[in-house]
Scaffold this active site. Structure first.
Site, short mmCIF file in Angstrom:
data_model
loop_
_atom_site.label_atom_id
_atom_site.label_comp_id
_atom_site.label_asym_id
_atom_site.label_seq_id
_atom_site.Cartn_x
_atom_site.Cartn_y
_atom_site.Cartn_z
N LYS A 1 0.81 -1.19 0.00
CA LYS A 1 0.00 0.00 0.00
C LYS A 1 0.86 1.26 0.00
O LYS A 1 0.41 2.34 -0.35
CB LYS A 1 -0.89 0.03 1.27
CG LYS A 1 -1.74 -1.19 1.50
CD LYS A 1 -2.44 -1.01 2.87
CE LYS A 1 -3.03 -2.31 3.32
NZ LYS A 1 -3.45 -2.22 4.73
N ASP B 1 7.59 3.00 -2.40
CA ASP B 1 7.75 4.12 -1.47
C ASP B 1 9.20 4.22 -1.02
O ASP B 1 9.78 5.29 -0.99
CB ASP B 1 6.80 3.95 -0.25
CG ASP B 1 6.85 2.56 0.38
OD1 ASP B 1 7.64 1.70 -0.06
OD2 ASP B 1 6.07 2.32 1.33
N ASP C 1 14.86 -0.51 1.07
CA ASP C 1 15.54 -0.68 2.35
C ASP C 1 16.56 -1.82 2.19
O ASP C 1 17.66 -1.60 1.69
CB ASP C 1 14.44 -0.97 3.39
CG ASP C 1 14.94 -1.09 4.81
OD1 ASP C 1 15.89 -0.40 5.16
OD2 ASP C 1 14.35 -1.88 5.58
N LYS D 1 17.19 3.92 1.45
CA LYS D 1 18.04 3.77 2.64
C LYS D 1 19.20 2.89 2.26
O LYS D 1 19.24 1.71 2.61
CB LYS D 1 17.24 3.08 3.76
CG LYS D 1 16.37 3.97 4.58
CD LYS D 1 16.00 3.26 5.89
CE LYS D 1 14.52 3.13 6.05
NZ LYS D 1 14.10 2.41 7.26
N PHE E 1 13.74 5.18 10.68
CA PHE E 1 12.43 4.63 10.37
C PHE E 1 11.50 5.78 10.05
O PHE E 1 11.26 6.65 10.89
CB PHE E 1 11.86 3.79 11.52
CG PHE E 1 10.66 3.03 11.08
CD1 PHE E 1 10.79 1.82 10.40
CD2 PHE E 1 9.38 3.53 11.27
CE1 PHE E 1 9.68 1.13 9.93
CE2 PHE E 1 8.26 2.86 10.81
CZ PHE E 1 8.42 1.66 10.13
N ARG F 1 0.00 6.96 7.44
CA ARG F 1 0.18 7.04 5.98
C ARG F 1 -0.33 8.36 5.43
O ARG F 1 0.10 8.81 4.37
CB ARG F 1 -0.59 5.91 5.28
CG ARG F 1 -0.12 4.51 5.60
CD ARG F 1 -0.81 3.53 4.63
NE ARG F 1 -0.71 2.14 5.04
CZ ARG F 1 0.29 1.32 4.74
NH1 ARG F 1 1.29 1.74 4.03
NH2 ARG F 1 0.28 0.06 5.14
#
Ligand code: IMP
Ligand code: MG
Length: 174
Positions: free
Chosen positions: A41, A98, A101, A129, A150, A163
């Site tokens: 999402k 989005d 990582d 990241k 985070f 969100r």
């Protein structure tokens, strides 16, 4: 939780960078059609703004994977909404994420997409990241490289919350 958050990238900065990315992608594809494949999402907000700024032929598709619980990646990728062959075959796919990582999600998705014989596959992540990478993977388009924090907001969640923030914030550990 709100008092422990700090804004990392404000709305104006996000929006101007997203416009630049849309222009960058358009330059690469020209008159060829692009399929933006949004990774649900988290990438929903980014995908919408990217597509609104994209001045060329494009389609929208979605895939859903999950690998996160709380602040930690479980390492295991679960595909929850699979893609359809006819939407991928012979098309130029740009996977929209989005954040990258460990790199596991995008690596897995690109390999998965290739099975459907796309014309091309590229990846676009709003945030990167880099320091956290576990598998080797570089995105073709990146919004911002960020530190190992985070982050939440603009689609990114902490256990499904936050969100809706129009900016990217990070959680302060004190
Ligand atoms: P990767 O497979 O480790 O590259 O993780 C990618 C996914 O982990 C992203 O699609 C996000 O859903 C999630 N993720 C990674 N870092 C963060 C973060 O800082 N905040 C929220 N979600 C994150
Ligand atoms: Mg995600």
């Amino acid at each position: 939780m709100k008092n422990k958050m700090e804004i990392l990238i404000d709305e104006a900065k996000l929006q101007s960078r997203i416009k630049e990315i849309a222009e960058e992608i358009k330059k690469d594809y020209g008159d060829e059609e692009v399929v933006f494949c949004s990774v649900l999402k988290g990438a929903v907000f980014f995908t919408v703004d990217l597509m609104k700024n994209y001045q060329g032929d494009c389609l929208l598709d979605v895939v859903r994977v999950s690998s996160y619980e709380g602040e930690n990646s479980t390492g295991e990728i679960n595909l929850k909404i699979p893609l359809k062959q006819e939407n991928i075959e012979n098309k130029n796919i740009v996977v929209v994420e989005d954040i990258i990582d460990t790199g596991r999600t995008l690596k897995y998705l690109v390999e998965y997409l290739k099975k459907f014989n796309p014309k091309s596959v590229k990846t676009c992540a709003l945030l990167d990241k880099k320091a956290r990478r576990v598998v080797e993977f570089n995105t073709d388009y990146t919004g911002f490289e960020i530190e190992d924090l985070f982050v939440i907001g603009y689609g990114l969640d902490y256990d499904e919350k936050y969100r809706n923030f129009p900016y990217i914030a990070y959680v302060k550990n004190d």
